[in-house]
Write a protein that holds these residues in place. Structure first.
Motif, PDB file in Angstrom:
ATOM      1  N   ARG A  51      -1.536   8.953   6.612  1.00  0.00           N
ATOM      2  CA  ARG A  51      -1.371   7.511   6.813  1.00  0.00           C
ATOM      3  C   ARG A  51      -0.401   7.265   7.965  1.00  0.00           C
ATOM      4  NH1 ARG A  51       0.613   5.518   1.315  1.00  0.00           N
ATOM      5  NH2 ARG A  51       1.889   4.488   2.849  1.00  0.00           N
ATOM      6  N   GLU A  52      -0.615   6.166   8.652  1.00  0.00           N
ATOM      7  CA  GLU A  52       0.173   5.848   9.844  1.00  0.00           C
ATOM      8  C   GLU A  52       1.677   5.874   9.595  1.00  0.00           C
ATOM      9  OE1 GLU A  52       0.497   2.415  13.308  1.00  0.00           O
ATOM     10  OE2 GLU A  52      -0.891   2.116  11.641  1.00  0.00           O
ATOM     11  N   SER A  74       1.318  12.299   4.126  1.00  0.00           N
ATOM     12  CA  SER A  74      -0.129  12.085   4.216  1.00  0.00           C
ATOM     13  C   SER A  74      -0.470  11.812   5.676  1.00  0.00           C
ATOM     14  CB  SER A  74      -0.546  10.889   3.345  1.00  0.00           C
ATOM     15  OG  SER A  74      -0.164   9.673   3.964  1.00  0.00           O
ATOM     16  N   GLY A 105      -6.006   6.118  14.385  1.00  0.00           N
ATOM     17  CA  GLY A 105      -6.537   6.400  13.056  1.00  0.00           C
ATOM     18  C   GLY A 105      -7.857   7.147  13.028  1.00  0.00           C
TER      19      GLY A 105
END
Length: 92
Positions: A49-50, A47, A14
């Motif tokens: 995001r993970e 996106s 992240g």
């Protein structure tokens, strides 16, 4: 040069906004990464995001591994990171 990709889940980093995945180059483990930006720009991630980048990676694993192979052949037994610009260059 013999390159294989173990059947392992990629790891999300992240803070760096990358997914990492291993390659075996002549039996030696080499880290490969792809940026969230590349996954958004070229592989449909919604996106950074993970869950979004993991989904995009899984859907396009073969193309990403192919690109990593090309780059590994260019740089040898060194870690590689696939940026969005690499795919623009390769597609163009």
């Amino acid at each position: 040069m013999q390159i294989q990709f173990p059947d392992e889940a990629p790891q999300y980093r992240g803070p760096d906004l990358v997914l990492t995945f291993p390659a075996l180059v002549d039996g030696r483990r080499i880290n490969c990464s792809i940026t969230a930006e590349a996954l958004e720009d070229h592989f449909g991630a919604q996106s950074s995001r993970e869950d979004d980048v993991l989904r995009a990676f899984e859907c396009h694993r073969h193309k990403i591994h192919h690109a990593a192979c090309r780059l590994l052949y260019e740089v040898g037994m060194k870690p590689v990171i696939l940026h969005s610009g690499y795919f623009r260059f390769c597609e163009g």
